[in-house]
Design a protein around this motif. Structure first.
Motif, PDB file in Angstrom:
ATOM      1  N   SER A 218     -45.900  -8.209 -17.992  1.00  0.00           N
ATOM      2  CA  SER A 218     -45.385  -8.603 -16.676  1.00  0.00           C
ATOM      3  C   SER A 218     -46.066  -9.864 -16.138  1.00  0.00           C
ATOM      4  CB  SER A 218     -45.543  -7.454 -15.682  1.00  0.00           C
ATOM      5  OG  SER A 218     -46.902  -7.090 -15.544  1.00  0.00           O
ATOM      6  N   MET A 219     -47.342 -10.064 -16.466  1.00  0.00           N
ATOM      7  CA  MET A 219     -48.028 -11.266 -15.976  1.00  0.00           C
ATOM      8  C   MET A 219     -47.454 -12.533 -16.619  1.00  0.00           C
ATOM      9  SD  MET A 219     -51.934  -9.758 -15.737  1.00  0.00           S
ATOM     10  CE  MET A 219     -52.699 -11.302 -15.292  1.00  0.00           C
ATOM     11  N   VAL A 220     -47.088 -12.446 -17.888  1.00  0.00           N
ATOM     12  CA  VAL A 220     -46.450 -13.582 -18.564  1.00  0.00           C
ATOM     13  C   VAL A 220     -45.096 -13.874 -17.924  1.00  0.00           C
ATOM     14  CG1 VAL A 220     -45.381 -14.345 -20.733  1.00  0.00           C
ATOM     15  CG2 VAL A 220     -47.625 -13.238 -20.766  1.00  0.00           C
ATOM     16  N   VAL A 221     -44.320 -12.835 -17.695  1.00  0.00           N
ATOM     17  CA  VAL A 221     -42.985 -12.985 -17.124  1.00  0.00           C
ATOM     18  C   VAL A 221     -43.055 -13.524 -15.699  1.00  0.00           C
ATOM     19  CG1 VAL A 221     -40.909 -11.743 -16.393  1.00  0.00           C
ATOM     20  CG2 VAL A 221     -41.970 -11.219 -18.598  1.00  0.00           C
ATOM     21  N   ASN A 222     -43.920 -12.961 -14.881  1.00  0.00           N
ATOM     22  CA  ASN A 222     -44.033 -13.398 -13.487  1.00  0.00           C
ATOM     23  C   ASN A 222     -44.474 -14.858 -13.376  1.00  0.00           C
ATOM     24  OD1 ASN A 222     -43.185 -10.949 -12.424  1.00  0.00           O
ATOM     25  ND2 ASN A 222     -45.254 -10.111 -12.345  1.00  0.00           N
ATOM     26  N   GLU A 223     -45.384 -15.273 -14.253  1.00  0.00           N
ATOM     27  CA  GLU A 223     -45.811 -16.675 -14.238  1.00  0.00           C
ATOM     28  C   GLU A 223     -44.657 -17.581 -14.657  1.00  0.00           C
ATOM     29  OE1 GLU A 223     -48.907 -19.530 -16.667  1.00  0.00           O
ATOM     30  OE2 GLU A 223     -49.637 -17.559 -16.031  1.00  0.00           O
ATOM     31  N   PHE A 224     -43.895 -17.143 -15.655  1.00  0.00           N
ATOM     32  CA  PHE A 224     -42.742 -17.930 -16.094  1.00  0.00           C
ATOM     33  C   PHE A 224     -41.726 -18.075 -14.966  1.00  0.00           C
ATOM     34  CE2 PHE A 224     -38.383 -18.005 -17.708  1.00  0.00           C
ATOM     35  CZ  PHE A 224     -38.404 -19.172 -18.470  1.00  0.00           C
ATOM     36  N   LEU A 225     -41.418 -16.990 -14.283  1.00  0.00           N
ATOM     37  CA  LEU A 225     -40.428 -17.031 -13.196  1.00  0.00           C
ATOM     38  C   LEU A 225     -40.908 -17.881 -12.033  1.00  0.00           C
ATOM     39  CD1 LEU A 225     -39.309 -13.290 -13.247  1.00  0.00           C
ATOM     40  CD2 LEU A 225     -37.971 -15.269 -14.004  1.00  0.00           C
ATOM     41  N   ALA A 226     -42.219 -17.853 -11.779  1.00  0.00           N
ATOM     42  CA  ALA A 226     -42.773 -18.667 -10.689  1.00  0.00           C
ATOM     43  C   ALA A 226     -42.620 -20.156 -10.974  1.00  0.00           C
ATOM     44  CB  ALA A 226     -44.249 -18.313 -10.481  1.00  0.00           C
ATOM     45  N   ASN A 227     -42.621 -20.498 -12.266  1.00  0.00           N
ATOM     46  CA  ASN A 227     -42.522 -21.905 -12.656  1.00  0.00           C
ATOM     47  C   ASN A 227     -41.099 -22.336 -13.012  1.00  0.00           C
ATOM     48  OD1 ASN A 227     -45.323 -22.270 -12.413  1.00  0.00           O
ATOM     49  ND2 ASN A 227     -45.689 -21.558 -14.502  1.00  0.00           N
ATOM     50  N   ASN A 228     -40.170 -21.381 -13.028  1.00  0.00           N
ATOM     51  CA  ASN A 228     -38.796 -21.673 -13.436  1.00  0.00           C
ATOM     52  C   ASN A 228     -37.826 -20.922 -12.526  1.00  0.00           C
ATOM     53  OD1 ASN A 228     -39.026 -23.140 -16.295  1.00  0.00           O
ATOM     54  ND2 ASN A 228     -40.557 -21.509 -16.243  1.00  0.00           N
ATOM     55  N   ASP A 229     -37.558 -21.493 -11.356  1.00  0.00           N
ATOM     56  CA  ASP A 229     -36.734 -20.763 -10.393  1.00  0.00           C
ATOM     57  C   ASP A 229     -35.254 -20.762 -10.765  1.00  0.00           C
ATOM     58  OD1 ASP A 229     -36.268 -23.410  -9.868  1.00  0.00           O
ATOM     59  OD2 ASP A 229     -36.834 -23.335  -7.752  1.00  0.00           O
ATOM     60  N   ASN A 230     -34.895 -21.407 -11.872  1.00  0.00           N
ATOM     61  CA  ASN A 230     -33.509 -21.316 -12.351  1.00  0.00           C
ATOM     62  C   ASN A 230     -33.290 -20.089 -13.243  1.00  0.00           C
ATOM     63  OD1 ASN A 230     -35.137 -22.515 -14.365  1.00  0.00           O
ATOM     64  ND2 ASN A 230     -33.363 -23.449 -15.368  1.00  0.00           N
ATOM     65  N   PHE A 231     -34.343 -19.293 -13.404  1.00  0.00           N
ATOM     66  CA  PHE A 231     -34.222 -18.011 -14.097  1.00  0.00           C
ATOM     67  C   PHE A 231     -34.557 -16.882 -13.127  1.00  0.00           C
ATOM     68  CE2 PHE A 231     -34.448 -20.701 -17.787  1.00  0.00           C
ATOM     69  CZ  PHE A 231     -33.753 -20.011 -18.785  1.00  0.00           C
TER      70      PHE A 231
ATOM     71  N   LYS B 160     -51.448 -16.867 -24.155  1.00  0.00           N
ATOM     72  CA  LYS B 160     -51.230 -18.320 -24.148  1.00  0.00           C
ATOM     73  C   LYS B 160     -50.052 -18.694 -25.039  1.00  0.00           C
ATOM     74  CE  LYS B 160     -56.085 -19.611 -23.380  1.00  0.00           C
ATOM     75  NZ  LYS B 160     -57.278 -20.249 -24.011  1.00  0.00           N
ATOM     76  N   VAL B 161     -50.003 -18.100 -26.220  1.00  0.00           N
ATOM     77  CA  VAL B 161     -48.922 -18.392 -27.165  1.00  0.00           C
ATOM     78  C   VAL B 161     -47.588 -17.882 -26.622  1.00  0.00           C
ATOM     79  CG1 VAL B 161     -48.042 -17.982 -29.498  1.00  0.00           C
ATOM     80  CG2 VAL B 161     -50.493 -18.341 -29.130  1.00  0.00           C
ATOM     81  N   GLN B 162     -47.613 -16.699 -26.041  1.00  0.00           N
ATOM     82  CA  GLN B 162     -46.383 -16.115 -25.477  1.00  0.00           C
ATOM     83  C   GLN B 162     -45.805 -17.015 -24.386  1.00  0.00           C
ATOM     84  OE1 GLN B 162     -48.273 -12.489 -24.383  1.00  0.00           O
ATOM     85  NE2 GLN B 162     -48.343 -11.735 -26.493  1.00  0.00           N
TER      86      GLN B 162
END
Length: 421
Positions: free
Chosen positions: A373-386, A341-343
């Motif tokens: 990888s789960m943190v990264v994949n969730e971030f990318l799913a929510n930020n398509d400019n990355f 959660k913090v990450q």
């Protein structure tokens, strides 16, 4: 018997008072202590076999003893297994004599009986090693919940995650601002100090007075190869500005400051840890800037200002248990989800500091998917400019790398994301 008492006192702080091993050793053992090496070996040995010894105690005892007694039994077990200079009966006698000082009825007799059985292997481990997971937990000294997680997440290579190897020597790197790698190698050879060169100006070396001098004067520093790889993996250009949002004690930022002439800013939320950054940069004659800030809170003055942002996030530390075996005493499975959660908060905040075309580097020293990888994949799913972009290291990757705690590496994870617009 004094080595038994010293080991017991240190382990009591670690087991029963949740103290950090390295801090406790520094506080409770003097460099001049004639038994220091023996005590350090016993303390690390007990922790490196903690889970395995728990299985042995369960097989030896009909009722689980108090934790304070378990500590003494584990010390005795380790000494029986590894102290060749003393016969088993002498080890057992020393433990029994110390048990008498604990002022608990029947402890001495109980200690004597259990350790005698252990010494002659008069117990049935099969009685407690019921499942395949139990057997792996015993063999690799990992808690059962973690064994099950590794098997589920890494069905083809879970043993690489379980079989952690502690490096036998320190990994150092040259401070390129003060000394060349060629000069360092020459100086070490002149003083008959053996070393094994690795990458990026790093090497494994036996710590001695000369190496200590080089460290104190800032010609070298102790930094793991995996930590160096995270910094190199950012792909810094010569004038890039970098923000390290969870930077203490400052090793990655100081290394980055040797790779770029741009501004390097190293932040941490805790004032005492910012002092560690200041101390580190002073020793290394570094010009990086240190500051206090909570990485989960947006700092508006930094929005869109940096060519690279490093999020070396707080994590469970499960990728560095080889060098920090006490981590496994404190970790429980629920910690992983709280850390994640913090990450996620840190990534969502830190993305705002990256310029268009800049790099957002995410790293941890753990090896479970929930924090990586789960943190990264969730971030990318929510930020398509990355988007993920290949990490410029000599390892095949798609923008993410998970290292195993083997052959001198720590179990680091890293993901390199580039802002597109």
């Amino acid at each position: 018997m004094s080595y038994i008492k010293k080991s017991y006192d240190i382990l009591t702080e670690v087991y029963l008072k949740d103290a950090y091993l390295n801090v406790t050793l520094a506080k409770m053992l003097e460099d001049t202590d004639s038994e220091k090496d023996k005590v350090v070996k016993i303390v690390y040995g007990v922790l490196e076999n903690n889970v395995s010894y728990d299985y042995c105690i369960n097989a030896l005892c009909t009722k689980s003893p108090k934790n304070s007694i378990k500590i003494l039994l584990k010390i005795g077990m380790y000494c029986i297994d590894n102290m060749d200079s003393l016969p088993d009966y002498a080890v057992i006698n020393n433990c029994v004599e110390f048990a008498k000082t604990l002022k608990q009825q029947t402890v001495a007799g109980f200690t004597n009986a259990v350790l005698k059985k252990y010494a002659i292997k008069n117990f049935d481990l099969k009685r407690v090693l019921i499942t395949k997971e139990d057997e792996l937990s015993y063999k690799y000294n990992k808690p059962l919940w973690l064994v099950k997680k590794y098997i589920k997440q890494y069905p083809d290579d879970y043993k690489l995650k379980l079989d952690t190897k502690k490096a036998l020597q320190e990994h150092i790197r040259v401070n390129s601002k003060r000394m060349t790698l060629t000069d360092l190698k020459y100086a070490l050879r002149e003083r008959n100090t053996e070393f094994l060169e690795t990458k990026f100006g790093g090497m494994f070396v036996k710590y001695n007075d000369f190496v200590k001098y080089l460290f104190n004067e800032g010609y070298i520093t102790i930094q793991s190869l995996s930590s160096m790889m995270v910094v190199k993996g950012i792909g810094l250009k010569k004038t890039d500005d970098l923000l390290d949002v969870c930077g203490a004690p400052g090793g990655k930022s100081v290394f980055a400051g040797e790779l770029t002439k741009g501004n390097v800013i190293c932040l941490d939320v805790h004032p005492h840890r910012v002092q560690l950054i200041e101390s580190y940069k002073h020793r290394m004659h570094s010009k990086i800037k240190a500051g206090i800030w909570d990485a989960t809170k947006l700092y508006k003055d930094y929005v869109d200002k940096f060519d690279a942002v490093l999020c070396d996030c707080p994590c469970s530390g499960l990728g560095v248990t080889g060098k920090n075996p006490d981590i496994l005493l404190r970790r429980k499975e629920s910690d992983i989800y709280e850390m994640a959660k913090v990450q996620k908060q840190i990534l969502e905040t830190s993305k705002n500091y990256v310029k268009v075309g800049g790099v957002l580097m995410y790293s941890t020293c753990t090896n479970v998917l929930e924090e990586n990888s789960m943190v990264v994949n969730e971030f990318l799913a929510n930020n398509d400019n990355f988007k993920l972009e290949k990490i410029p290291l000599d390892i095949i990757n798609n923008g993410m790398i998970q290292l195993n705690e083997q052959k001198g590496y720590d179990g680091f994870f890293m993901a390199r994301m580039v802002r597109r617009w």
